[in-house]
Write a protein that holds these residues in place. Structure first.
Motif, PDB file in Angstrom:
ATOM      1  N   VAL A 199     108.123 -63.925 -96.978  1.00 51.56           N
ATOM      2  CA  VAL A 199     109.090 -62.792 -97.223  1.00 51.56           C
ATOM      3  C   VAL A 199     109.145 -61.679 -97.768  1.00 51.56           C
ATOM      4  O   VAL A 199     108.106 -62.406 -98.838  1.00 51.56           O
ATOM      5  N   GLY A 200     108.613 -60.221 -97.957  1.00 57.06           N
ATOM      6  CA  GLY A 200     108.574 -59.845 -97.962  1.00 57.06           C
ATOM      7  C   GLY A 200     106.634 -59.099 -98.106  1.00 57.06           C
ATOM      8  O   GLY A 200     106.225 -59.586 -99.123  1.00 57.06           O
ATOM      9  N   CYS A 201     107.171 -59.373 -96.691  1.00 58.96           N
ATOM     10  CA  CYS A 201     104.979 -59.280 -96.209  1.00 58.96           C
ATOM     11  C   CYS A 201     104.751 -57.879 -96.809  1.00 58.96           C
ATOM     12  O   CYS A 201     103.268 -58.400 -96.536  1.00 58.96           O
ATOM     13  N   GLY A 202     104.793 -57.167 -96.742  1.00 63.17           N
ATOM     14  CA  GLY A 202     104.472 -55.609 -96.953  1.00 63.17           C
ATOM     15  C   GLY A 202     103.525 -56.051 -95.019  1.00 63.17           C
ATOM     16  O   GLY A 202     104.072 -55.699 -94.317  1.00 63.17           O
ATOM     17  N   SER A 203     102.170 -55.272 -95.462  1.00 67.07           N
ATOM     18  CA  SER A 203     101.421 -54.881 -94.830  1.00 67.07           C
ATOM     19  C   SER A 203     101.010 -56.091 -94.276  1.00 67.07           C
ATOM     20  O   SER A 203     100.019 -55.427 -93.315  1.00 67.07           O
ATOM     21  N   GLY A 204     101.885 -57.111 -94.486  1.00 68.51           N
ATOM     22  CA  GLY A 204     101.119 -58.945 -93.271  1.00 68.51           C
ATOM     23  C   GLY A 204      99.515 -59.459 -93.818  1.00 68.51           C
ATOM     24  O   GLY A 204     100.125 -60.279 -92.880  1.00 68.51           O
ATOM     25  N   ASP A 205      99.197 -58.966 -94.290  1.00 67.68           N
ATOM     26  CA  ASP A 205      97.994 -59.507 -95.175  1.00 67.68           C
ATOM     27  C   ASP A 205      98.332 -61.707 -95.186  1.00 67.68           C
ATOM     28  O   ASP A 205      96.993 -61.970 -94.268  1.00 67.68           O
ATOM     29  N   LEU A 206      99.056 -61.619 -95.742  1.00 69.04           N
ATOM     30  CA  LEU A 206      98.952 -63.178 -95.426  1.00 69.04           C
ATOM     31  C   LEU A 206      99.328 -63.818 -94.741  1.00 69.04           C
ATOM     32  O   LEU A 206      99.560 -64.496 -94.172  1.00 69.04           O
ATOM     33  N   ALA A 207     100.418 -63.147 -93.647  1.00 71.09           N
ATOM     34  CA  ALA A 207     100.725 -63.683 -92.813  1.00 71.09           C
ATOM     35  C   ALA A 207      99.701 -63.518 -91.620  1.00 71.09           C
ATOM     36  O   ALA A 207      99.893 -64.084 -90.819  1.00 71.09           O
ATOM     37  N   ARG A 208      98.933 -63.088 -91.204  1.00 69.65           N
ATOM     38  CA  ARG A 208      97.623 -62.868 -90.918  1.00 69.65           C
ATOM     39  C   ARG A 208      96.974 -64.017 -91.486  1.00 69.65           C
ATOM     40  O   ARG A 208      96.129 -64.970 -89.985  1.00 69.65           O
ATOM     41  N   LEU A 209      97.128 -64.619 -92.315  1.00 68.34           N
ATOM     42  CA  LEU A 209      96.096 -65.575 -92.464  1.00 68.34           C
ATOM     43  C   LEU A 209      96.649 -66.684 -92.404  1.00 68.34           C
ATOM     44  O   LEU A 209      96.987 -67.786 -91.889  1.00 68.34           O
ATOM     45  N   LEU A 210      98.395 -66.946 -92.095  1.00 69.46           N
ATOM     46  CA  LEU A 210      98.799 -68.243 -92.383  1.00 69.46           C
ATOM     47  C   LEU A 210      98.979 -68.536 -90.834  1.00 69.46           C
ATOM     48  O   LEU A 210      99.186 -69.882 -89.956  1.00 69.46           O
ATOM     49  N   ALA A 211      99.085 -67.323 -89.784  1.00 69.40           N
ATOM     50  CA  ALA A 211      99.164 -67.599 -88.588  1.00 69.40           C
ATOM     51  C   ALA A 211      97.806 -68.120 -87.682  1.00 69.40           C
ATOM     52  O   ALA A 211      97.515 -68.890 -86.817  1.00 69.40           O
ATOM     53  N   THR A 212      96.562 -68.329 -89.015  1.00 71.15           N
ATOM     54  CA  THR A 212      95.401 -68.710 -88.484  1.00 71.15           C
ATOM     55  C   THR A 212      96.100 -71.083 -88.876  1.00 71.15           C
ATOM     56  O   THR A 212      94.651 -71.195 -88.413  1.00 71.15           O
TER      57      THR A 212
END
Length: 223
Positions: free
Chosen positions: A45-58
């Motif tokens: 939530v509040g992903c911004g440019s997506g850095d954490l989301a891409r880490l979570l995707a691993t």
């Protein structure tokens, strides 16, 4: 003394502007350590440019990353390689999206202070599956002597971290888009009081660099 402190703070601001770094990204690895090594569905939530989301995707089978700012979501999509298991969406964090109880992890970085506290925590709780984990990296209004002391300690550490991360060289001004900022209104004590009512047993800690963390695991009646 006040004038000297003022001059020191302005000098540090100029230094930090020349040697910038991401305070939220500093905690990414810590956040991952709070989560299982394998996840099913994760929500950022509040992903911004997506850095954490891409880490979570691993780690996750699928990640849904949401932000209220369409331009930032568009930028996050541009920065994400095809095939990455992340879906970005423009979405109100409090919206009823019909996915309650379906996420094994919910993360929220530097966003909670933009939202009404109690409804947001309740919404995060409802979107978690039983046994799922909520991790918040947030900002609180300094109130106690401990808050102010940790804030003062963060000033030289912030400068040192910026120097080391930029290898002592001034960094070019970043072109990445950032969300509008606002000061936190609630103190850590007020946040803990609300969290204790909505998320019994949540672990809340003050952190360096003007942050706090909240970690909560949703009870699983079947375990």
């Amino acid at each position: 003394m006040a004038a000297l402190t003022d001059r020191v703070l302005r000098a540090l601001e100029r230094f930090n502007a020349a040697h910038p770094w991401d305070h939220n990204a500093h905690y990414h690895r810590w956040i991952l350590r709070q989560l299982p090594r394998r996840l099913d569905r994760a929500l950022d939530v509040g992903c911004g440019s997506g850095d954490l989301a891409r880490l979570l995707a691993t780690r996750a089978t699928a990640v849904r990353a949401v932000d209220a700012d369409p331009a930032i979501v568009a930028r996050a999509r541009e920065l994400t390689a095809p095939g990455t298991r992340v879906t970005f969406a423009v979405e109100d964090a409090l919206a009823d999206t019909g996915d309650d109880g379906s996420h094994t992890a919910v993360t929220c970085l530097a966003t909670l202070h933009h939202l009404p506290l109690a409804p947001a925590l309740a919404r995060f709780r409802d979107r978690l599956a039983p046994g799922g984990t909520l991790v918040v990296l947030g900002l609180a209004r300094p109130d106690t002597a401990g808050d102010h002391l940790l804030g003062l300690l963060s000033i030289p550490l912030n400068a040192a971290t910026g120097w080391l991360r930029n290898r002592g060289r001034p960094a070019p001004r970043p072109v990445a888009m950032t969300a509008a900022t606002r000061d936190a209104e609630e103190t850590l004590a007020e946040i803990a009081l609300v969290a204790g009512r909505i998320l019994p047993g949540a672990r809340i800690r003050r952190r360096l660099f003007w942050r706090y963390t909240l970690v909560w695991r949703k009870p699983d009646p079947g375990s």
